[in-house]
Structure formats: structure tokens, C-alpha cells
Design a protein around this motif. Structure first.
Motif, PDB file in Angstrom:
ATOM      1  N   GLN A 630       0.916  -1.098  -0.044  1.00 42.27           N
ATOM      2  CA  GLN A 630      -0.048  -0.039   0.110  1.00 42.27           C
ATOM      3  C   GLN A 630       0.948   1.242  -0.049  1.00 42.27           C
ATOM      4  OE1 GLN A 630      -2.542  -0.947   3.512  1.00 42.27           O
ATOM      5  NE2 GLN A 630      -4.395  -1.065   2.089  1.00 42.27           N
ATOM      6  N   SER A 631       0.384   2.441  -0.575  1.00 40.54           N
ATOM      7  CA  SER A 631       1.102   3.593  -0.722  1.00 40.54           C
ATOM      8  C   SER A 631       1.128   4.321   0.613  1.00 40.54           C
ATOM      9  CB  SER A 631       0.603   4.267  -1.760  1.00 40.54           C
ATOM     10  OG  SER A 631      -0.759   4.901  -1.571  1.00 40.54           O
ATOM     11  N   ALA A 632       1.805   5.292   0.802  1.00 39.99           N
ATOM     12  CA  ALA A 632       1.657   6.244   1.973  1.00 39.99           C
ATOM     13  C   ALA A 632       0.189   6.853   1.812  1.00 39.99           C
ATOM     14  CB  ALA A 632       2.812   7.375   1.996  1.00 39.99           C
ATOM     15  N   ASP A 633      -0.180   7.485   2.834  1.00 40.32           N
ATOM     16  CA  ASP A 633      -1.515   8.039   2.866  1.00 40.32           C
ATOM     17  C   ASP A 633      -1.566   9.638   1.843  1.00 40.32           C
ATOM     18  OD1 ASP A 633      -2.381   6.454   4.903  1.00 40.32           O
ATOM     19  OD2 ASP A 633      -1.930   7.780   6.292  1.00 40.32           O
ATOM     20  N   GLN A 634      -2.538   9.307   0.979  1.00 41.56           N
ATOM     21  CA  GLN A 634      -2.692  10.627  -0.029  1.00 41.56           C
ATOM     22  C   GLN A 634      -3.861  11.202   0.360  1.00 41.56           C
ATOM     23  OE1 GLN A 634      -0.551  10.351  -2.577  1.00 41.56           O
ATOM     24  NE2 GLN A 634       0.636   8.899  -1.347  1.00 41.56           N
ATOM     25  N   GLU A 635      -3.910  12.533   0.502  1.00 50.29           N
ATOM     26  CA  GLU A 635      -4.886  13.160   0.793  1.00 50.29           C
ATOM     27  C   GLU A 635      -6.119  13.497  -0.228  1.00 50.29           C
ATOM     28  OE1 GLU A 635      -3.672  17.264   2.275  1.00 50.29           O
ATOM     29  OE2 GLU A 635      -2.513  16.413   3.914  1.00 50.29           O
ATOM     30  N   LEU A 636      -7.127  13.790  -0.138  1.00 51.32           N
ATOM     31  CA  LEU A 636      -8.333  13.794  -0.747  1.00 51.32           C
ATOM     32  C   LEU A 636      -8.970  15.207  -0.965  1.00 51.32           C
ATOM     33  CD1 LEU A 636     -10.614  10.969   0.013  1.00 51.32           C
ATOM     34  CD2 LEU A 636      -9.568  11.327  -2.322  1.00 51.32           C
ATOM     35  N   THR A 637      -9.021  15.636  -1.995  1.00 48.41           N
ATOM     36  CA  THR A 637      -9.577  17.065  -2.050  1.00 48.41           C
ATOM     37  C   THR A 637     -11.176  16.604  -2.154  1.00 48.41           C
ATOM     38  OG1 THR A 637      -9.894  16.970  -4.850  1.00 48.41           O
ATOM     39  CG2 THR A 637      -7.716  17.918  -3.795  1.00 48.41           C
ATOM     40  N   ASP A 638     -11.974  17.901  -2.339  1.00 46.18           N
ATOM     41  CA  ASP A 638     -13.372  17.643  -2.132  1.00 46.18           C
ATOM     42  C   ASP A 638     -13.900  17.025  -3.328  1.00 46.18           C
ATOM     43  OD1 ASP A 638     -13.516  18.856   0.436  1.00 46.18           O
ATOM     44  OD2 ASP A 638     -14.075  20.856  -0.075  1.00 46.18           O
ATOM     45  N   ALA A 639     -13.259  17.481  -4.468  1.00 51.61           N
ATOM     46  CA  ALA A 639     -13.857  17.031  -5.648  1.00 51.61           C
ATOM     47  C   ALA A 639     -13.405  15.327  -5.882  1.00 51.61           C
ATOM     48  CB  ALA A 639     -13.038  17.759  -6.912  1.00 51.61           C
ATOM     49  N   ASP A 647     -18.750   6.875  -7.307  1.00 53.18           N
ATOM     50  CA  ASP A 647     -18.373   5.604  -7.536  1.00 53.18           C
ATOM     51  C   ASP A 647     -19.096   4.550  -6.671  1.00 53.18           C
ATOM     52  OD1 ASP A 647     -16.878   6.439  -9.546  1.00 53.18           O
ATOM     53  OD2 ASP A 647     -14.858   6.426  -8.501  1.00 53.18           O
ATOM     54  N   GLY A 648     -19.650   4.934  -5.670  1.00 51.31           N
ATOM     55  CA  GLY A 648     -20.429   3.990  -4.765  1.00 51.31           C
ATOM     56  C   GLY A 648     -19.550   3.389  -3.524  1.00 51.31           C
ATOM     57  N   ILE A 649     -18.549   4.125  -3.263  1.00 50.20           N
ATOM     58  CA  ILE A 649     -17.588   3.714  -2.010  1.00 50.20           C
ATOM     59  C   ILE A 649     -18.271   4.145  -0.980  1.00 50.20           C
ATOM     60  CG2 ILE A 649     -15.320   3.870  -1.222  1.00 50.20           C
ATOM     61  CD1 ILE A 649     -14.116   4.101  -3.989  1.00 50.20           C
ATOM     62  N   THR A 650     -18.768   3.159  -0.020  1.00 51.14           N
ATOM     63  CA  THR A 650     -19.412   3.556   1.166  1.00 51.14           C
ATOM     64  C   THR A 650     -18.507   4.126   2.063  1.00 51.14           C
ATOM     65  OG1 THR A 650     -20.790   1.543   0.872  1.00 51.14           O
ATOM     66  CG2 THR A 650     -20.840   2.600   3.094  1.00 51.14           C
ATOM     67  N   GLY A 651     -18.714   5.356   2.700  1.00 51.11           N
ATOM     68  CA  GLY A 651     -18.122   5.989   3.638  1.00 51.11           C
ATOM     69  C   GLY A 651     -17.128   7.217   2.966  1.00 51.11           C
ATOM     70  N   ALA A 652     -17.158   7.201   1.506  1.00 52.12           N
ATOM     71  CA  ALA A 652     -16.103   8.139   0.901  1.00 52.12           C
ATOM     72  C   ALA A 652     -16.317   9.505   1.478  1.00 52.12           C
ATOM     73  CB  ALA A 652     -16.215   7.652  -0.489  1.00 52.12           C
ATOM     74  N   GLU A 653     -17.629   9.933   1.736  1.00 52.64           N
ATOM     75  CA  GLU A 653     -17.878  11.239   1.964  1.00 52.64           C
ATOM     76  C   GLU A 653     -17.124  11.870   3.089  1.00 52.64           C
ATOM     77  OE1 GLU A 653     -20.061   9.031   4.555  1.00 52.64           O
ATOM     78  OE2 GLU A 653     -19.981   8.863   2.387  1.00 52.64           O
ATOM     79  N   SER A 654     -16.700  10.827   4.222  1.00 55.00           N
ATOM     80  CA  SER A 654     -16.036  10.963   5.451  1.00 55.00           C
ATOM     81  C   SER A 654     -14.587  10.941   5.413  1.00 55.00           C
ATOM     82  CB  SER A 654     -16.614  10.490   6.793  1.00 55.00           C
ATOM     83  OG  SER A 654     -16.568   8.832   6.474  1.00 55.00           O
ATOM     84  N   LEU A 655     -14.005  10.460   3.912  1.00 52.54           N
ATOM     85  CA  LEU A 655     -12.622  10.187   3.748  1.00 52.54           C
ATOM     86  C   LEU A 655     -11.737  11.278   3.923  1.00 52.54           C
ATOM     87  CD1 LEU A 655     -12.439   7.244   1.199  1.00 52.54           C
ATOM     88  CD2 LEU A 655     -12.439   6.981   3.637  1.00 52.54           C
TER      89      LEU A 655
END
Length: 825
Positions: A630-639, A647-655
Motif C-alpha cells: 500500500q502507498s503512503a497516505d494520500q490526501e483527498l480534495t473535495d472534488a 463511484d459507490g464507495i461506502t463512507g467516502a464522503e467522510s474520507l
């Protein structure tokens, strides 16, 4: 760096010498035993082998207190490491183990020389070293079923195929056609918890006049333990008057294991033609129940609180009647919400916060059928087919789907992972002459299919409830369920052709060569080779060496898996996702189609017979490029977060962060193995084993690898491990004493580089005494870690409540005392 390596080499030799002067191990003349791996020539002993091989008798596993085969193997093979995995998602259910400093899926596991299927569990939280690994489930094998275990400490992909980068472990099953035994074992820790009860039996039966059926059964129960202190934030809540907070709020310890059933059968019958028809297989099941992180009733985002752009936290209060707008509850605190019919706080359900409990129901079975013999022209053959299945049905309780508000259940079935493998093999051997020199030739064909399936969880575990637009988290909190878009079946197949030769150049010199070609349906083909040599200098000294290339193919699960876990990052509890490397968002961060790892390795060793001592000393060097992890942690933007939701990934809105699988770093691992045996008298046996291993990350992509991961890979395991045992046999009794040494290591506590722990070295002492009341009945008493030693205390204990470093290779339960009764029929 050179000085550091010299000091480490001197340290392992000094450690081994100091152990041998105190006591030593009994490995029952291991270097004289016949081996079945590392060579395809029958009758080779470990000292004849060009590669280092440890042979551990079945009795050495049975004569221990623990009931988990992973722990039993760790106690007798210093280069094998496994820890407790108290809070680590699915790794709690199938614990990852490391041979020679490499992840579990870099070790090929065989049973009776046939490839063992891997487990369905992917270790999303593997202490850095095993992050993302998908290895086999060794604990499904009962110790009482084992005749011996062979550990090939050498790269062997050219001989056996994918995964054999670190080495090969072959579990040889008992094959007696008569005799039986049964044993009952009870064990408990010095703290009075963690009780284990084990019942095991083995029976050998004739199968017609020319065959056998050997059957083994084990039933085991294991209570959980707690080596926890109260978390600082939970203590503050209690001091402020919240009487609903548990003490401790979060438990660190071994998980509870219920209904751990293991069954194995090994059978063969000789046919009239001189051929042998054989079959063996297993069934295993167990339920594992462990802990998760504490959810603070004041600060847990997405459930109890919301966070503004400046990092300030405010009470998260739900408006249950949004028809008049959602402003009615804004600005309320939890106490006001409790008094309102329209407004809702999760303190109504869990006023003291909550700590989810997570686990799984595991099922494992396999069957191998084969026919072997020799044709009239002297060509030996072995034709076999196998099927393996491993399934884990996950469960999580004492938690919520926050978007469902007061209608949420508190127990969920998030879904299942299933791994199935099918193998077909044809192996041929022939002994001939090249000139006047004996030549042994082997060749073969293999077809293998792997299938990984993610099955959908119950609807409440992934459902997007009505409160999602108010900032509440979707899915079963802690381990969101697998929704329709995540569930699926992923497979691939491959074919392989190999040849393996050994040439007796003289009575003193033997040379070997192996070549293997494989083609995979998902990424293409790979070719690998191995060269080996064994030279007898004189009656005292023999030399051996190997050089080889190897590979490990990415699994279908690693290439396609999607998962959300709750982890610590920068001192905060956050949700972290794992997405496929080919997901467009992963590709923006450097993700791409996974390719196989490639390795180059060599060993050089000496076999010494001097003054009653049998000693093997081997140096190894392994370079692995394009390592899959697994890669190191990558930060997510709002987009990007919004796209994952789409894409249907459960819980993605809080990632906040995510990882993906990558080939983006290379390592160099080197070490020394020292094994020595000595018979003090006809009834007293002495031996020692020591290992020094060092790993260095030599190249990496800074966009996908960080300093914390590098530290875990390089220093997360002790550089030095050693053990030594002395065993004495009397007329009606037997005594054993084993000393274990664990070198210092470094832990990124909770996988958080801001919580470093430098853990010192430690010694432990194991003892066992057995008395034979008759030829049939024996009573055994013993202790592992008799002196009740613990690793250094955790300086960050208040952060999450772990009293000791959680990745401790010696465990952190302290002493284990046991009684065992054995009856032979």
C-alpha cells in the motif's frame, strides 16, 4: 552503513555464542533429516542441500503451551516473526507473519509439497511491513497433524513459482497407518486471563493392505486479554462527570477465538502397478472477536461532532424533521438535543461514546488428489489437482450507521471476502548419466486459477441514510459494509513450465540449475532461474551457495479491492480508504496497473562438523524491486471525495485520506543464519539458532512513500532473533528449557510517525517437564515466558490506552502457564 553492518554481524554471532554457553535447543538432529523441498532428488538431507533448510519435528510444535501454529513456529524459527495484532481490522482474524524480514505473501506455503491456497484476508493494517499483504492462513493447520516442517530459507521462485521470494515452508503431514494419540491442554496467563483450552487427537488407520489414512482433529477456545490503561480523553470525560464511559474505554489484547475447529486427513494407497494414489485435505472454522478504537462522545467527527475549516469542533445535532429546514437544531449542544423531539444526538444511544467490536467467521477447506509412480522407462511422475477455499464473513457491533440516526441498528454484517484457488500439476523426474556423471532431471507443467470475491454486506452496513446531507458518516462506523458497486468477483489464471537439474560432478561437487517460465492472464509472462552448488572440502567442512531470480505476482484481491478503515494519523482518528490502483483518483497520485515484484538473491554458507558440533552458517542477500504494497497516505480534495461517493464507495464522503497498491519502491534485505546442534550425552541434546536480518529501502517514490513507512520497513522487526534449548530424557521423564532473545526495534505507534517508540531488547525463558505414568499416559506442565517479562512500556499509552508497544514480536501478554495430558493408544 558498512560499520553498522559489521557491528550487527558481530552482534548476532556474539548473541549465538552467549546463548550456547547457557543452554541450547533440541531440534532432534535436524541436519540429518531427509528433506523434500529445495531439491527434487529423493533422499537428500539438510546437509546435502545447496540451500539452508530448517527441519522442525512435529513434537517440537506439540511440546509448547500455545495453540496457534503461528506462535509455535515463531518460537522455534528465529527468522519467522508474528505479533498479536490487537486492533488491525481483518489482520486480527488471519495474522500476517514475516520470514526473513519480508511480508507474508513473499513466503510460499506448501502442504505435502503442494501449494497451499492463500487466505481471503488482506492485511490493510499490517504494522507497515505487512500492509496490504495477502498470505496463507497457517493457523488453520493443527500441530498434532504434523510429521515435520521444512523451512527453506532461500529464494525458490524458479522451482516453485510465485511468492517464494523469502523462502518456502513445507508442512509434512503424518502418514502412519496405525497408532493414535489424544491430548488435552489448558493454558492461562500470569494475569489470569487469556485462557486457552485445546483438545486434539490423531489416529492412523490402514487403507486396504497397502495404504493408510491418517486423521487429525483439534478443537480450541481462546479468551481475550487486556493490557490496557485508560485513555487520557476517556479519563477526562469521567472526571467531568460522564459515568457512562467504560474503564478502560478501549481494550488492547489478544482477540477472543471461539469454536476453533481444525481437521486434516492424509491418505495414500499403493496400486497393483506400483503407482500410488494419494489424497489429503482439511476443513477449519473459527470465530474471532476483537476490539476497535474508542469513539469519543464529544469529539468523534461524523457521529458526535463536526469540524470547521479551522479544525474547530462543534456538536453534531441531527434535525429529524428537515421539512421546515435544518436550522432548528443548529447551535444546540448534546444536552439540549436530548430534550428535543425534533433534534437528535447519538448520545441518546451511546452517552459514554462507543468502542466497536469487530471480527469474522472464518471457513477454510481444501482437497488435493494425485497419482505418482514410475514408468517402465524410469521416468517418475506425479500428477495432481487441488482446490482451496478460504472465506471470512465479517461482523461489527456496538457501533452505528450515523446517517440512519435513531433508526440505526448497532450490529452489522459488512460483507465477506472469499479466496478460491484451483491447481493442476504434472511433475516428471528422471535419473540418467551425463558422460559418467549422475544427472537428475525434473520438469513439469502447472495451471493455476485464483478467484477473489467481495460479497455485499447487509443494507444497513452501507446504506446512505437521510442524515447524510447533515454531515453524518455513511456505513457501519469503523468498517463500512461492501455496497453493490464494491462487491464483485475478480479472477486470473496462469500457466507455468519448469525444469530443474542436478549434476554430480564428483564425489565432492554437485551443481544445480532451475528455469521457470510463467504466463499470467492479467499482466503477461515472467522467466526466472536458479543456480546452486554444494562442495565438500573435507570431513569437517562443506560449502554451499545459490543465486536466483524470483517474482511475486499481485493477487486479484490486491489489484481490485476497495475498503475503508479507521486509523490514527497525526494523532487523530480518521477514515482511510483503500482503492484500486487503476481508479482514476489513484492514477492522479501515481497509481497504475500492478506488475509483479522481481527479486535477485544469493546465499553463501558453510556446513561444519567439528568436535561433536553440527553447525550451519549462511549469509543471504535479497534485492526486491517494484515491491507491491500500500502507498503512503494520500490526501483527498473535495472534488476527489465527491467522485469516490459517485463511484459507490461506502463512507467516502467522510474520507480524509486514501491508499492504493503500488510497485513504487525497492528494498535490499540481507542477513546471517546460524544453527548448531550438539549431543551432550545419549540423553541430553543441545542446539541453538540465531538470525540477523537487516532491510534497507534503496529506492522509492516520495509521492507514494513517506518516512514513517520507510522506518517501519527498515526497523519494525528486531534485527537479531535467537533461541536456544536443552532437552534431557530420563527413564520416565523429560525436561526442556528454552531461552529466547528478541533484539531492539522501532514502532510507529498506531502507524503514526508522530508517536515513535524505540523498544529495547528482551530475553524470555520457556520451560517444560513431562512425566510418563505408563507407556501410554503422560502429564506435561510448562510455561512460556516463565519470568513474566514484558516489552518496554509505551510512552504514548494515554493516546489510545495501549500499555505496551502493540507490534511487539514477543507479544505483550506476559507469562503463559499450561498443563497437558497426552494418551497414546
Amino acid at each position: 552503513m558498512k560499520d553498522k553492518k559489521i557491528i550487527a554481524i558481530r552482534s548476532v554471532l556474539a548473541t549465538a555464542v552467549s546463548i550456547s554457553s547457557i543452554s541450547a535447543v533440541c531440534q532432534e538432529n535436524m541436519i540429518e533429516e531427509i528433506v523434500t523441498i529445495g531439491t527434487r532428488v529423493e533422499g537428500r538431507s539438510a546437509t546435502d542441500s545447496a540451500a539452508p533448510i530448517d527441519i522442525v519435528s512435529g513434537d517440537q510444535f506439540v511440546n509448547q503451551g500455545d495453540g496457534d501454529l503461528n506462535n509455535l513456529l515463531r518460537n522455534v524459527v528465529p527468522s519467522y516473526n508474528v505479533n498479536t495484532q490487537p486492533i488491525s481490522d481483518a489482520a486480527t482474524i488471519v495474522r500476517p507473519a514475516n520470514l526473513r524480514g519480508l511480508p507474508p505473501d513473499s513466503t510460499l506455503v506448501l502442504v505435502n509439497g503442494k501449494r497451499r491456497h492463500r487466505a481471503a484476508v488482506i492485511s490493510f493494517l499490517g504494522g507497515g511491513l505487512s500492509d496490504g499483504a495477502q498470505g496463507p492462513d497457517i493457523s488453520a493447520i493443527p500441530a498434532i497433524a504434523l510429521k515435520q516442517v521444512e523451512v527453506l530459507r532461500d529464494g525458490a521462485a524458479a522451482q516453485y513459482g510465485s511468492d517464494a521470494i523469502a523462502g518456502v515452508i513445507n508442512f509434512q503431514l503424518k502418514d502412519a497407518a496405525e497408532g493414535s494419540s489424544a491430548e488435552v491442554k489448558y493454558a492461562t496467563t500470569a494475569e489470569g486471563d487469556g485462557d486457552q483450552q485445546v483438545f486434539a487427537a490423531n489416529v492412523g488407520l490402514p487403507l486396504t493392505d497397502s495404504g493408510f489414512a491418517n486423521v487429525s482433529l483439534e478443537f480450541r477456545q481462546q479468551d481475550d486479554t487486556s493490557r490496557s490503561v485508560q485513555r487520557d480523553d476517556a479519563a477526562e470525560l469521567i472526571a467531568a462527570g460522564n459515568t457512562e464511559v467504560a474503564d478502560p474505554a478501549q481494550i488492547w489484547g489478544q482477540p477472543e477465538v471461539e469454536d476453533d475447529i481444525k481437521f486434516f486427513i492424509n491418505s495414500a494407497v499403493e496400486l497393483n502397478s506400483g503407482a500410488e494414489l494419494y489424497a489429503f485435505g482439511n476443513y477449519a472454522s473459527r470465530t474471532v472477536d476483537g476490539g476497535f478504537y474508542f469513539r469519543n462522545p464529544e469529539t468523534r467527527p461524523g457521529v458526535y461532532a463536526w469540524e470547521d475549516d479551522d479544525g474547530n469542533l462543534y456538536p453534531l445535532i441531527a434535525d429529524l424533521d428537515p421539512s421546515n429546514g435544518v436550522d432548528s437544531c443548529v447551535g444546540m449542544d448534546h444536552a439540549d438535543a436530548l430534550a428535543s423531539e425534533e433534534c437528535f444526538s447519538f448520545q441518546e444511544i451511546f452517552p459514554g461514546g462507543f468502542t466497536p467490536r469487530f471480527g469474522g467467521d472464518l471457513e477454510d477447506y481444501s482437497m488435493v488428489f494425485g497419482l505418482r509412480g514410475e514408468m517402465a522407462n524410469g521416468i517418475g511422475y506425479d500428477i495432481s489437482a487441488s482446490r482451496g477455499h478460504n472465506r471470512v464473513d465479517y461482523f461489527i457491533y456496538n457501533t452505528v450507521n450515523a446517517t440512519l440516526g435513531p433508526n440505526t441498528p448497532t450490529e452489522f454484517s459488512p460483507g465477506s471476502y472469499i479466496q478460491e484457488e484451483t491447481n493442476f500439476n504434472i511433475d516428471l523426474t528422471k535419473s540418467m548419466q551425463l558422460g559418467e556423471k549422475p544427472l537428475f532431471v525434473a520438469a513439469g507443467f502447472e495451471w493455476r486459477e485464483e478467484e477473489f470475491e467481495a460479497k455485499m454486506g447487509d443494507q444497513a452496513s452501507w446504506e446512505v441514510g437521510p442524515l447524510v446531507d447533515q454531515g453524518f458518516t455513511v456505513g457501519s462506523n469503523g468498517f463500512p459494509g461492501f455496497g453493490p458497486q464494491v462487491a464483485g468477483v475478480f479472477d486470473r489464471d496462469n500457466i507455468a513450465i519448469y525444469t530443474d537439474t542436478e549434476l554430480e560432478m564428483s564425489d565432492s561437487l554437485r551443481l544445480g540449475a532451475a528455469l521457470r517460465w510463467e504466463d499470467f492472464s492479467d499482466f503477461g509472462s515472467t522467466s526466472n532461474f536458479k543456480l546452486s552448488g554444494h562442495y565438500i572440502v573435507n570431513d569437517v567442512l562443506a560449502l554451499r551457495s545459490t543465486v536466483s531470480t524470483g517474482f511475486r505476482a499481485p493477487t486479484p484481491g490486491q489489484s481490485n479491492i476497495t475498503n475503508v478503515s479507521t486509523v490514527f494519523t497525526d494523532g487523530q482518528l480518521v477514515n482511510r480508504g483503500t482503492i484500486p490502483a487503476t481508479n482514476p483518483i489513484a492514477m492522479l497520485k501515481g497509481g497504475k496497473q500492478l506488475q509483479p515484484e522481481e527479486s535477485e538473491s544469493y546465499t553463501f554458507g558453510a556446513i561444519i562438523n567439528l568436535g561433536g558440533w553440527d553447525i550451519t552458517l549462511d549469509y543471504f542477500h535479497i534485492t526486491v524491486t517494484d515491491r507491491i504494497t500500500q502507498s503512503a497516505d494520500q490526501e483527498l480534495t473535495d472534488a476527489e471525495r465527491a467522485q469516490l461517493v459517485a463511484d459507490g464507495i461506502t463512507g467516502a464522503e467522510s474520507l480524509n485520506i486514501f491508499r492504493f497498491y503500488t510497485n513504487d519502491f525497492d528494498t535490499e534485505t540481507q542477513g546471517i543464519d546460524l544453527v548448531g546442534t550438539y549431543s551432550l550425552t545419549d540423553s541430553t541434546e543441545l542446539s541453538l539458532a540465531a538470525n540477523w536480518t537487516e532491510t534497507e529501502v534503496i529506492d522509492y517514490n516520495p509521492e507514494t512513500m513517506d518516512e514513517t513507512r520507510i522506518g517501519q520497513l527498515e526497523d519494525g522487526l528486531p534485527n537479531i532473533r535467537a533461541n536456544a534449548t536443552i532437552t534431557h530424557y530420563g527413564d520416565s521423564w523429560r525436561g526442556l528449557m528454552r531461552i529466547n532473545y528478541y533484539g531492539s526495534y522501532w514502532e510507529a505507534h498506531l502507524d503514526d510517525g508522530s508517536l515513535p517508540i524505540d523498544v529495547g531488547d528482551e530475553w524470555t525463558l520457556d520451560v517444560e517437564a513431562a512425566y510418563n505414568f505408563s507407556d501410554s499416559l503422560s502429564l506435561i506442565a510448562g510455561a512460556e515466558n516463565l519470568l513474566d517479562n514484558y516489552p518496554d512500556e509505551n510512552p504514548w499509552a494515554g493516546v489510545a490506552g495501549a500499555e505496551y508497544p502493540v507490534t511487539s514480536p514477543m507479544g505483550f501478554n506476559g507469562a503463559l502457564y499450561y498443563l497437558r495430558a497426552r494418551y497414546e493408544f
